[in-house]
Design a protein around this motif. Structure first.
Motif, PDB file in Angstrom:
ATOM      1  N   ASP A 167       0.854  -1.185   0.000  1.00  0.00           N
ATOM      2  CA  ASP A 167       0.000   0.000   0.000  1.00  0.00           C
ATOM      3  C   ASP A 167       0.890   1.235   0.000  1.00  0.00           C
ATOM      4  OD1 ASP A 167      -2.365   1.380  -0.094  1.00  0.00           O
ATOM      5  OD2 ASP A 167      -2.931   1.010   1.983  1.00  0.00           O
ATOM      6  N   ASP A 209       0.666   5.738   0.760  1.00  0.00           N
ATOM      7  CA  ASP A 209      -0.106   6.947   1.033  1.00  0.00           C
ATOM      8  C   ASP A 209       0.361   8.000   0.044  1.00  0.00           C
ATOM      9  OD1 ASP A 209       2.377   7.621   2.013  1.00  0.00           O
ATOM     10  OD2 ASP A 209       1.600   8.729   3.711  1.00  0.00           O
ATOM     11  N   GLY A 226       2.160  11.713   1.408  1.00  0.00           N
ATOM     12  CA  GLY A 226       1.987  11.664   2.850  1.00  0.00           C
ATOM     13  C   GLY A 226       2.907  12.575   3.645  1.00  0.00           C
ATOM     14  N   SER A 230       5.399  10.153  -1.175  1.00  0.00           N
ATOM     15  CA  SER A 230       4.533   9.107  -0.649  1.00  0.00           C
ATOM     16  C   SER A 230       5.355   8.128   0.175  1.00  0.00           C
ATOM     17  CB  SER A 230       3.854   8.368  -1.800  1.00  0.00           C
ATOM     18  OG  SER A 230       3.127   9.269  -2.599  1.00  0.00           O
TER      19      SER A 230
END
Length: 175
Positions: free
Chosen positions: A57, A59, A62, A69
């Motif tokens: 996964d 983000d 982020g 990310s």
């Protein structure tokens, strides 16, 4: 839950601020208040019913300072009555992604290439032949890109990310 916060603070070690002190204190308080919470695993299956499962996964953007990310990966041994965590990793991506599917592609390639594939040597020794390693992803746009090997709406992908898409397409598409 601690991995991402710890890794973020570690990236700030050469440019430590009062905000970092505040975040570290908050992290320590969180650890103190949640000591009884632990990741646990259980195994209730025969060896031939087990298989490695990789979860990836990301983000999107982020990090508030760099807009990069964070890639996350989790490797677990699973079966119908088993789920045993083996490894988790959280790393900041090397460049800024321009969309959530792009961040997910980087995360998926990192998890598959650096965690799942190296672990297959161990599973080949421990597990009976015929096991199937599974790769899990939750971003539908990224899944579609990997299934087709391309995406006309993501023409902006640089050479490195196009190579990542092609690499994932080769390894994850049905034979």
């Amino acid at each position: 839950d601690l991995l991402r916060a710890t890794c973020h603070l570690a990236t700030m070690i050469t440019k430590w601020t009062h905000e970092c002190d505040r975040r570290l204190q908050r992290l320590i308080r969180y650890i103190h208040c949640t000591k009884e919470r632990r990741m646990i695993g259980w195994v209730g299956d025969k060896l031939e019913d087990l298989a490695p499962n990789m979860y990836a996964d990301a983000d999107f953007a982020g990090c508030s300072q760099t807009q990069r990310s964070t890639s996350g990966a989790h490797l677990a041994m699973e079966g119908p009555l088993s789920r045993f965590p083996l490894m988790g990793r959280s790393t900041k991506q090397g460049s800024v992604a321009t969309s959530p599917p792009e961040a997910e592609i980087v995360s998926a390639q990192h998890a598959h290439k650096n965690i799942l594939i190296p672990s297959l040597d161990l599973w080949d020794v421990l597990l009976p032949s015929g096991y199937i390693a599974r790769f899990h992803e939750d971003n539908q746009a990224m899944i579609r890109v990997v299934q087709t090997g391309r995406n006309p709406t993501m023409r902006h992908l640089g050479r490195v990310h196009r190579v990542g898409v092609a690499w994932l397409f080769e390894r994850l598409s049905p034979a």
